[in-house]
Design an enzyme around this catalytic site. Structure first.
Site, PDB file in Angstrom:
ATOM      1  CB  CYS A  20      -0.980  -0.019   1.171  1.00  0.00           C
ATOM      2  SG  CYS A  20      -0.227   0.061   2.816  1.00  0.00           S
TER       3      CYS A  20
ATOM      4  CG  HIS B  98      -4.458  -0.010   3.936  1.00  0.00           C
ATOM      5  ND1 HIS B  98      -3.763  -1.000   3.282  1.00  0.00           N
ATOM      6  CD2 HIS B  98      -5.349   0.485   3.029  1.00  0.00           C
ATOM      7  CE1 HIS B  98      -4.215  -1.111   2.032  1.00  0.00           C
ATOM      8  NE2 HIS B  98      -5.161  -0.224   1.860  1.00  0.00           N
TER       9      HIS B  98
ATOM     10  CG  HIS C  40      -6.774   0.381  -1.507  1.00  0.00           C
ATOM     11  ND1 HIS C  40      -6.932  -0.273  -0.306  1.00  0.00           N
ATOM     12  CD2 HIS C  40      -7.752  -0.114  -2.314  1.00  0.00           C
ATOM     13  CE1 HIS C  40      -7.959  -1.098  -0.375  1.00  0.00           C
ATOM     14  NE2 HIS C  40      -8.476  -1.026  -1.580  1.00  0.00           N
TER      15      HIS C  40
END
Length: 369
Positions: free
Chosen positions: A284, A332, A344
């Site tokens: 990510c 994240h 993402h």
């Protein structure tokens, strides 16, 4: 008299008794067998498909957090290795200068030995030519100055080398510590991913299909939106107001934000690879770092450092190009594209995609440029 009594036959010795005992033992074994098949190892109780899905999601989230810790440890190890290599190169250069100075002193010492070790003033006094005396005196004075300078240089290089060696030892110790942490975090990631795969393997094909469908459904219209994004467009540029749900238009993104979004769009469909920064796959924070690098902006490597790489903005102020962060540990990150959506890299097995920012607990946002 008692010694001559016949022993009483055992009940199990009789045919009927033996048969009853055999049936009893068989019934007990059967009951144990069925009990064992109905109740798995207490240390690993059976889970319902819904529980497996929840546990897998938890493991993937923990693996994501461990991946970011791994990224941070790798960044520190790389920096320590670079610093150690620079010190080692500097020590090599200093050693060469020291050896040159030592060779120079050796040449002077050899010359003095060959001349009999006489003091230069005494040697000059023995000459009968006044002009030659003055000339040699000047040369001797210069030679003495050079010798003194060389001795000073040797002492300076020896001191510098001692300091470099001490610093190098410290950097090497730090490097080994970072490498140990790196291995520990790597083991944590791999352990979480292996546990998730083991749980998924317990699902039937039908349960696995339902699980994948639930994951896809969680992304809403991600598939259709991704196709639109690959065609070169984005969702409408809107601010996201969680409280009221209103969607208000925002001004156009900056040129750099547009470049970062264009890069991220081009990565849609590539795999999530933990610890990766491209080009074949990303995790990510690797994706957001690469996207903004393509726009000429250098971001730190991890989620918990990227969140401090710009100006914090509230959820209601979100604009395309902002970094959006999730979970309490800031484990994240995605790239906001507008309309409550982001690009993402979700997790292993889930390619880079467009998804709603509501699918995970929102933790904050940062405007880079």
């Amino acid at each position: 008299m008692a010694a001559h009594r016949k022993p009483r036959p055992s009940p199990l010795g009789r045919p009927a008794a033996r048969t009853a005992a055999t049936l009893a033992l068989a019934s007990a074994a059967t009951a144990t067998l069925f009990e064992g098949s109905g109740h798995a190892d207490p240390a690993r109780p059976e889970r319902t498909p819904a529980q497996v899905r929840a546990e897998v999601d938890r493991l993937y989230q923990e693996a994501g957090a461990a991946t970011e810790r791994y990224n941070g440890a790798k960044e520190r190890a790389d920096a320590a290795r670079t610093s150690f290599d620079e010190l080692r190169d500097e020590a090599a250069r200093r050693t060469e200068r020291l050896n040159t100075a030592r060779r120079s002193l050796g040449a002077v010492a050899a010359a003095q030995y060959r001349s009999g070790g006489l003091d230069p003033t005494v040697q000059l006094a023995l000459t009968s030519d006044p002009d030659q005396y003055l000339e040699r005196a000047a040369l001797a004075e210069k030679a003495g100055d050079r010798q003194a300078t060389t001795v000073t240089a040797v002492r300076r290089e020896l001191a510098a080398l001692a300091q470099l060696r001490a610093e190098s030892a410290g950097r090497l110790t730090a490097l080994r510590g970072h490498e140990t942490e790196l291995r520990r975090q790597k083991a944590a990631v791999l352990g979480k991913l292996a546990a998730a795969r083991e749980l998924l393997a317990r699902l039937t094909a039908e349960e696995r299909a339902r699980y994948e469908a639930a994951v896809a459904a969680r992304s809403g219209t991600a598939t259709a939106t991704a196709a639109t994004a690959r065609a070169g467009t984005t969702a409408p540029a809107t601010r996201a107001d969680r409280a009221s749900g209103d969607r208000l238009p925002v001004t156009a993104t900056t040129g750099r934000a547009s470049a970062a979004l264009a890069f991220a769009r081009a990565q849609i469909g590539k795999p999530y690879i933990w610890g990766a920064t491209g080009p074949s796959g990303y995790d990510c924070s690797g994706l957001t770092q690469a996207a903004w690098r393509a726009a000429g902006v250098s971001l730190p490597r991890t989620t918990y450092t990227q969140i401090n790489a710009g100006r914090r903005v509230s959820r209601s102020e979100l604009a395309p190009g902002d970094l959006v962060f999730f979970y309490s540990g800031i484990s994240h990150v995605g790239l906001y594209i507008g309309g409550g959506q982001m690009i993402h890299a979700p997790r292993p097995g889930a390619p880079i995609r467009i998804a709603p920012i509501d699918e995970m607990p929102f933790a904050g946002a940062t405007r880079v440029a």
